[in-house]
Design a protein around this motif. Structure first.
Motif, PDB file in Angstrom:
ATOM      1  N   SER A  88       4.670  15.571 -13.870  1.00  0.00           N
ATOM      2  CA  SER A  88       5.950  15.268 -13.847  1.00  0.00           C
ATOM      3  C   SER A  88       6.224  14.432 -12.487  1.00  0.00           C
ATOM      4  O   SER A  88       5.515  14.607 -11.686  1.00  0.00           O
ATOM      5  N   ARG A  89       7.355  13.698 -12.333  1.00  0.00           N
ATOM      6  CA  ARG A  89       7.685  12.847 -11.209  1.00  0.00           C
ATOM      7  C   ARG A  89       9.065  13.042 -10.858  1.00  0.00           C
ATOM      8  O   ARG A  89       9.931  13.138 -11.897  1.00  0.00           O
ATOM      9  N   ASP A  90       9.533  13.193  -9.537  1.00  0.00           N
ATOM     10  CA  ASP A  90      10.830  12.950  -9.234  1.00  0.00           C
ATOM     11  C   ASP A  90      11.074  11.807  -8.528  1.00  0.00           C
ATOM     12  O   ASP A  90      10.711  11.659  -7.297  1.00  0.00           O
ATOM     13  N   ASN A  91      11.694  10.644  -8.976  1.00  0.00           N
ATOM     14  CA  ASN A  91      11.810   9.451  -8.352  1.00  0.00           C
ATOM     15  C   ASN A  91      12.749   9.302  -7.096  1.00  0.00           C
ATOM     16  O   ASN A  91      12.581   8.741  -6.066  1.00  0.00           O
ATOM     17  N   ALA A  92      13.682  10.386  -7.198  1.00  0.00           N
ATOM     18  CA  ALA A  92      14.539  10.298  -6.267  1.00  0.00           C
ATOM     19  C   ALA A  92      13.719  10.987  -4.939  1.00  0.00           C
ATOM     20  O   ALA A  92      14.404  10.628  -3.700  1.00  0.00           O
ATOM     21  N   LYS A  93      13.077  12.188  -5.093  1.00  0.00           N
ATOM     22  CA  LYS A  93      11.963  12.445  -4.039  1.00  0.00           C
ATOM     23  C   LYS A  93      10.971  11.680  -3.652  1.00  0.00           C
ATOM     24  O   LYS A  93       9.958  12.116  -2.858  1.00  0.00           O
ATOM     25  N   ASN A  94      10.689  10.774  -4.374  1.00  0.00           N
ATOM     26  CA  ASN A  94       9.127   9.862  -4.254  1.00  0.00           C
ATOM     27  C   ASN A  94       7.897  10.943  -4.524  1.00  0.00           C
ATOM     28  O   ASN A  94       7.108  10.954  -3.657  1.00  0.00           O
ATOM     29  N   THR A  95       8.048  11.849  -5.319  1.00  0.00           N
ATOM     30  CA  THR A  95       7.047  12.906  -5.438  1.00  0.00           C
ATOM     31  C   THR A  95       6.644  13.047  -6.796  1.00  0.00           C
ATOM     32  O   THR A  95       7.412  12.775  -7.978  1.00  0.00           O
ATOM     33  N   LEU A  96       5.376  13.081  -6.809  1.00  0.00           N
ATOM     34  CA  LEU A  96       4.630  13.634  -8.061  1.00  0.00           C
ATOM     35  C   LEU A  96       4.463  14.980  -8.243  1.00  0.00           C
ATOM     36  O   LEU A  96       4.071  15.659  -7.024  1.00  0.00           O
ATOM     37  N   TYR A  97       4.400  15.847  -9.249  1.00  0.00           N
ATOM     38  CA  TYR A  97       3.990  17.256  -9.320  1.00  0.00           C
ATOM     39  C   TYR A  97       3.066  17.531 -10.764  1.00  0.00           C
ATOM     40  O   TYR A  97       2.968  16.718 -11.355  1.00  0.00           O
ATOM     41  N   SER A 114       2.088  19.264  -5.306  1.00  0.00           N
ATOM     42  CA  SER A 114       3.109  17.978  -5.042  1.00  0.00           C
ATOM     43  C   SER A 114       2.461  17.145  -4.167  1.00  0.00           C
ATOM     44  O   SER A 114       1.248  17.201  -3.703  1.00  0.00           O
ATOM     45  N   CYS A 115       2.750  15.786  -4.674  1.00  0.00           N
ATOM     46  CA  CYS A 115       2.270  14.654  -3.701  1.00  0.00           C
ATOM     47  C   CYS A 115       3.277  13.545  -3.529  1.00  0.00           C
ATOM     48  O   CYS A 115       4.125  13.113  -4.304  1.00  0.00           O
ATOM     49  N   ALA A 116       3.568  13.645  -2.180  1.00  0.00           N
ATOM     50  CA  ALA A 116       4.474  12.900  -1.557  1.00  0.00           C
ATOM     51  C   ALA A 116       4.259  11.462  -1.353  1.00  0.00           C
ATOM     52  O   ALA A 116       3.141  11.385  -0.605  1.00  0.00           O
ATOM     53  N   ALA A 117       4.992  10.440  -1.707  1.00  0.00           N
ATOM     54  CA  ALA A 117       4.616   9.130  -1.558  1.00  0.00           C
ATOM     55  C   ALA A 117       5.556   8.454  -0.428  1.00  0.00           C
ATOM     56  O   ALA A 117       6.610   9.039  -0.392  1.00  0.00           O
ATOM     57  N   GLN A 153       0.719  -1.255  -0.036  1.00  0.00           N
ATOM     58  CA  GLN A 153      -0.056  -0.049  -0.209  1.00  0.00           C
ATOM     59  C   GLN A 153       0.895   1.159  -0.121  1.00  0.00           C
ATOM     60  O   GLN A 153       1.907   1.060   0.650  1.00  0.00           O
ATOM     61  N   VAL A 154       0.672   2.097  -0.745  1.00  0.00           N
ATOM     62  CA  VAL A 154       1.093   3.660  -0.861  1.00  0.00           C
ATOM     63  C   VAL A 154       0.488   4.738  -0.270  1.00  0.00           C
ATOM     64  O   VAL A 154      -0.984   4.866  -0.622  1.00  0.00           O
ATOM     65  N   GLN A 155       1.087   5.469   0.679  1.00  0.00           N
ATOM     66  CA  GLN A 155       0.156   6.248   1.268  1.00  0.00           C
ATOM     67  C   GLN A 155       0.615   7.671   0.464  1.00  0.00           C
ATOM     68  O   GLN A 155       1.992   7.966   0.249  1.00  0.00           O
ATOM     69  N   SER A 164      -4.204   3.698  -5.098  1.00  0.00           N
ATOM     70  CA  SER A 164      -4.156   4.412  -3.720  1.00  0.00           C
ATOM     71  C   SER A 164      -4.528   5.982  -4.060  1.00  0.00           C
ATOM     72  O   SER A 164      -3.984   6.586  -5.013  1.00  0.00           O
ATOM     73  N   TRP A 165      -5.248   6.686  -3.270  1.00  0.00           N
ATOM     74  CA  TRP A 165      -5.755   8.033  -3.151  1.00  0.00           C
ATOM     75  C   TRP A 165      -4.929   8.876  -2.117  1.00  0.00           C
ATOM     76  O   TRP A 165      -5.022   8.217  -0.863  1.00  0.00           O
ATOM     77  N   GLY A 166      -4.611   9.902  -2.425  1.00  0.00           N
ATOM     78  CA  GLY A 166      -4.279  11.026  -1.243  1.00  0.00           C
ATOM     79  C   GLY A 166      -5.814  11.578  -0.700  1.00  0.00           C
ATOM     80  O   GLY A 166      -6.714  11.466  -1.264  1.00  0.00           O
TER      81      GLY A 166
END
Length: 116
Positions: free
Chosen positions: A70-79, A21-24, A1-3, A105-107
């Motif tokens: 876009s996504r930043d895999n190093a920061k586990n973040t979606l923008y 931003s969306c932090a995973a 599961q991803v928060q 999964s949803w925020g």
């Protein structure tokens, strides 16, 4: 599961910009797909933009040319970069991920209000 935790929403005037931003809670490198959805009062939730693990993107016609996912895999973040915002963009914006197993999964969402 991803928060997932969204941030970056706020009140802006038409024509201005916001970056969501969306932090995973875990690595997103191997997530099958990530996307942004929005829901305005009295309306159904709709897809805004999505990006695959291969960074292929798709956009709703209503935001094409104005929004960039876009996504930043190093920061586990979606923008979601939102430019030239319009009043009709006003909604709660939600981040979502789909795993390779097809589970979503949803925020909890972040409010975007575009008004003069």
């Amino acid at each position: 599961q991803v928060q997932l935790v969204e941030s970056g929403g706020g009140l802006v005037q038409p024509g201005e910009s916001l970056r969501l931003s969306c932090a995973a809670s875990r690595s997103i490198l191997n997530i099958y797909e990530m996307g942004w959805y929005r829901q305005a009062p009295g309306k159904q939730r709709e897809l805004v933009a999505r990006i695959s693990s291969g960074v292929s993107t798709n956009y709703a016609d209503s935001v094409k040319g104005r929004f960039t996912i876009s996504r930043d895999n190093a920061k586990n973040t979606l923008y979601l970069q939102m430019n030239s915002l319009k009043p009709e963009d006003t909604a709660v914006y939600y981040c979502a991920v789909v795993t390779v197993a097809g589970r979503r999964s949803w925020g909890l969402g972040t409010q975007v209000t575009v008004s003069s």
